[in-house]
Scaffold this motif. Structure first.
Motif, short mmCIF file in Angstrom:
data_model
loop_
_atom_site.label_atom_id
_atom_site.label_comp_id
_atom_site.label_asym_id
_atom_site.label_seq_id
_atom_site.Cartn_x
_atom_site.Cartn_y
_atom_site.Cartn_z
N PRO A 66 46.00 32.77 32.22
CA PRO A 66 44.56 32.86 32.53
C PRO A 66 44.37 33.29 33.98
N VAL A 67 43.34 34.08 34.22
CA VAL A 67 43.06 34.51 35.60
C VAL A 67 41.57 34.31 35.89
N THR A 68 41.29 34.03 37.14
CA THR A 68 39.91 33.88 37.60
C THR A 68 39.64 34.94 38.65
N PHE B 204 46.51 45.69 36.20
CA PHE B 204 47.45 45.23 35.18
C PHE B 204 47.13 43.81 34.73
N VAL B 205 47.02 42.89 35.68
CA VAL B 205 46.81 41.48 35.35
C VAL B 205 45.48 41.28 34.63
N ALA B 206 44.41 41.83 35.20
CA ALA B 206 43.09 41.59 34.63
C ALA B 206 42.92 42.27 33.28
N SER B 207 43.41 43.50 33.15
CA SER B 207 43.19 44.23 31.89
C SER B 207 43.96 43.60 30.74
N PRO C 219 36.80 41.52 33.86
CA PRO C 219 37.12 40.67 35.01
C PRO C 219 37.80 41.50 36.10
N GLY C 220 37.60 41.10 37.33
CA GLY C 220 38.33 41.75 38.41
C GLY C 220 37.70 42.99 38.98
#
Length: 251
Positions: A98-100, A114-117, A196-197
């Motif tokens: 999970p990312v915020t 990369f991380v958000a997509s 996100p991001g």
């Protein structure tokens, strides 16, 4: 009593080995949350219920970073090591935590995309029922067109040297066909703005520098993997309109 009718997306016969591998992955005990991304997912989104799009030889799965991981579960079940082979098909597994917004602050564009997509692809995936003319249907979570576009833009703009040498044309074609199919009314751009991001400017930059900077060269690279011709003028007009939508933002 009436009931809902299940819509089955029928893919071409040449996808049968890929679908068999996806089905085998889904049959794993204690399967963590997982979704189909990559070339096969794009085929599902832009070709079904037509029968052809472009060839792809492996499958890509985005998943949680649960314990045990999907990689561990698959390697144990199929007695394989990475690169993972399931039903004779290479399976690329991409775990994503999970990312915020705070997690993404200060991260460079490439890693942030990369991380958000990929987490976005997992969180927003939709169940679709797939089959070929000769295989039974089954249901799998598939990344949305907007999330697929974001993951593919990372591949186009920030790929490692080997991928750029072997898959750049196919990755650019995927970006083009997703935009062509899903952005006639600007809806795809609106969804990208919700990613996100704050990814819209990053995606716009990738498309500008990798495709629109030289549409003729990009179209030639795409033609090597596309079953139908890629018109340079249509390519440029379609992506320029999309970039304008991204730059303008939601109405």
């Amino acid at each position: 009593m009436g009931g809902s009718t299940m819509t089955i997306l029928v893919l071409s016969l040449d996808t049968a080995p890929l679908l068999a591998a996806v089905r085998a992955v889904l049959d794993t005990d204690d399967l963590p949350a997982a979704a189909l991304i990559g070339g096969l997912a794009v085929t599902v989104r832009v070709a079904a219920p037509a029968t052809t799009y472009r060839a792809t030889a492996d499958i890509d799965i985005v998943t949680t970073d649960a314990d045990p991981t999907l990689v561990e579960l698959l390697t144990n079940r199929y007695h394989t090591t990475e690169p993972i082979q399931v039903a004779g098909i290479k399976v690329d597994v991409i775990p994503t935590p999970p990312v915020t917004t705070d997690d993404l602050d200060g991260i460079d564009d490439g890693p942030r995309l990369f991380v958000a997509s990929h987490r976005w692809a997992l969180d927003t995936a939709e169940p679709l029922t797939l089959a070929t003319p000769d295989t039974d249907a089954f249901t799998v979570d598939v990344a949305t067109p907007a999330a697929l576009l974001a993951t593919k833009c990372h591949a186009v703009g920030y790929a490692r040297t080997q991928r750029r040498a072997t898959k750049h044309g196919a990755d650019m074609l995927d970006v083009y066909r997703l935009v062509e199919t899903y952005n006639p009314d600007g809806e795809l751009a609106t969804q990208v703005h919700d990613a996100p991001g704050h990814l819209a400017p990053v995606i716009a930059h990738v498309i500008r520098t990798e495709i629109l900077a030289n549409p003729a060269k990009a179209a030639m690279a795409m033609a090597s993997t596309s079953p139908v011709p890629v018109d340079t003028e249509d390519l440029a007009a379609t992506l320029e309109s999309f970039i304008e939508d991204l730059d303008t933002g939601p109405a």
